[in-house]
Design a protein around this motif. Structure first.
Motif, PDB file in Angstrom:
ATOM      1  N   SER A 168     112.983 124.567   6.331  1.00  0.00           N
ATOM      2  CA  SER A 168     113.895 125.026   5.282  1.00  0.00           C
ATOM      3  C   SER A 168     114.525 126.361   5.649  1.00  0.00           C
ATOM      4  CB  SER A 168     113.166 125.133   3.938  1.00  0.00           C
ATOM      5  OG  SER A 168     112.075 126.030   4.016  1.00  0.00           O
ATOM      6  N   LEU A 172     118.599 126.911   6.221  1.00  0.00           N
ATOM      7  CA  LEU A 172     119.313 127.932   5.463  1.00  0.00           C
ATOM      8  C   LEU A 172     119.916 128.989   6.380  1.00  0.00           C
ATOM      9  CD1 LEU A 172     116.815 128.363   2.488  1.00  0.00           C
ATOM     10  CD2 LEU A 172     119.104 127.361   2.393  1.00  0.00           C
ATOM     11  N   PRO A 222     112.806 130.303  -1.376  1.00  0.00           N
ATOM     12  CA  PRO A 222     111.713 129.673  -0.621  1.00  0.00           C
ATOM     13  C   PRO A 222     110.635 130.623  -0.135  1.00  0.00           C
ATOM     14  CG  PRO A 222     113.729 129.749   0.703  1.00  0.00           C
ATOM     15  CD  PRO A 222     114.114 130.145  -0.695  1.00  0.00           C
ATOM     16  N   TRP A 260     115.268 123.208  -0.946  1.00  0.00           N
ATOM     17  CA  TRP A 260     116.006 124.164  -0.123  1.00  0.00           C
ATOM     18  C   TRP A 260     116.311 123.591   1.256  1.00  0.00           C
ATOM     19  CZ3 TRP A 260     118.790 128.075  -1.507  1.00  0.00           C
ATOM     20  CH2 TRP A 260     118.494 128.788  -2.657  1.00  0.00           C
TER      21      TRP A 260
END
Length: 280
Positions: A168, A172, A222, A260
Motif C-alpha cells: 500500500s 501510494l 495507513p 489504500w
C-alpha cells in the motif's frame, strides 16, 4: 486463435515478454542500482536504527507497562516508519527525480508497460524493506535488549501486515510522485507529509497519549494501522487494552490497508506520467 487474443510480437515475430517477466527483470535492475547508491543505502537502512537508539537512550528510565523497556516499546513504530520511508517517501521522490531527468521518457520507448514499471518499484521496496527489517531487528535484539517474539501466530500476523503495508505504501508513493512539479521540489513536498503522519500515527509518541482528534485523523491513513499492527506483534498482549477500543483491531487494519492499496493502484494507473508536465 483470434487476432484480438494473439500475443503481441516484436519485429522478429517472437512474442514480447509478459508484464510479470518484465517486472521481475526490472526489479533485479532496481535492486542493483539501489545497492550502488551508498548514500541512499545508508539513509534507508540506518535512519530507523539511529532513531531507535536515540529513543532508547532518552526514555531509558521510563517505566513502561509490563516491564517492557523503551527499545522494545518503540521498535514497532520504527519498523512501521522504516517501511513507510522505504515505500511511500522513497518512491514518491525517486520517481519524480527519474521523470525530471527524462529517465522515464527513455523507458517509455521500450516495450515496458507502466504495470511492469510499478512491479519493479514494488519489488525493490519489498527487497529493501526485508533487508532493513532484518538489520534493525538484529541490532535491536543484540545491542538494545529488545524482546523478540517467539509465537508463530505473531510472526504470521507480521508477514501479512508487512506485505500489505509495503504494497500500500508503494502504490501510494507511485501515485503521489505526480504531485511535485519537479524532481528538485519532490523532497520538500513529500518529506513534510511523512513527518506529519509519523507524529500523528504514534511512531514517536505513545499513541494513547495523543489528543483524540489527532488519533481520529491518523486513523484515516495507513501508517497508523501499520504501526498498530506492528505493536500487536512486538508488544505483550497486555498492551492491547491501551489501543482504541481495547483491541489491536487487526481486521479493521487489514481493511484500511487494503483500501489504500487498491486506491493507490487505481490512482497511480490513472495519473502516472512518463514525462514532465511541461513536456506536454
Amino acid at each position: 486463435m483470434s487476432a484480438a487474443s494473439a500475443p503481441i510480437r516484436n519485429v522478429t515475430g517472437k512474442p514480447l515478454p509478459s508484464t510479470v517477466r518484465v517486472g521481475l527483470s526490472r526489479t533485479g535492475l532496481e535492486v542493483k542500482q539501489f545497492f550502488r547508491e551508498k548514500e541512499q543505502l545508508i539513509f534507508t537502512f540506518f535512519f530507523p536504527i539511529i532513531f531507535l537508539g536515540i529513543f532508547s537512550a532518552v526514555f531509558s528510565d521510563s517505566d513502561f507497562q509490563g516491564g517492557v523497556n523503551a527499545a522494545t516499546y518503540f521498535t514497532p513504530g520504527m519498523i512501521a516508519s522504516g517501511i513507510f520511508l522505504t515505500s511511500f517517501q522513497s518512491l514518491a521522490i525517486t520517481i519524480a527525480l527519474e521523470r525530471d531527468e527524462d529517465l522515464l521518457k527513455r523507458l517509455r520507448g521500450t516495450p515496458m508497460s507502466p504495470q511492469s514499471y510499478f512491479f519493479g518499484k514494488i519489488g525493490l521496496v519489498l527487497v529493501t524493506s526485508i533487508a532493513q527489517f532484518g538489520l534493525l531487528l538484529a541490532i535491536a535484539g543484540l545491542l538494545l535488549g529488545v524482546d523478540i517474539p517467539s509465537e508463530p501466530s505473531k510472526w504470521l500476523n507480521f508477514v501479512w501486515i508487512f506485505v500489505l503495508g509495503t504494497a500500500s505504501g508503494s502504490a501510494l508513493g507511485i501515485a503521489f510522485s505526480v504531485v511535485p512539479k519537479s524532481g528538485k521540489a519532490a523532497s520538500a513536498v513529500v518529506t513534510p507529509v511523512v513527518l506529519l503522519l509519523q507524529f500523528m500515527s504514534g511512531v514517536y509518541f505513545v499513541y494513547s497519549s495523543l489528543p483524540s482528534w489527532m488519533r481520529d485523523v491518523a486513523s484515516v491513513f495507513p501508517l497508523k494501522w501499520l504501526a498498530q499492527g506492528m505493536r500487536s506483534v512486538f508488544l505483550p498482549d497486555a498492551f492491547e487494552v491501551n489501543e482504541p477500543g481495547g483491541s489491536w483491531q487487526l481486521g479493521l487494519g487489514a481493511i484500511v490497508l487494503s483500501v489504500w492499496l487498491v486506491l493507490g493502484l487505481v490512482v497511480a494507473q490513472r495519473v502516472f506520467r512518463w514525462t514532465r508536465r511541461d513536456a506536454g
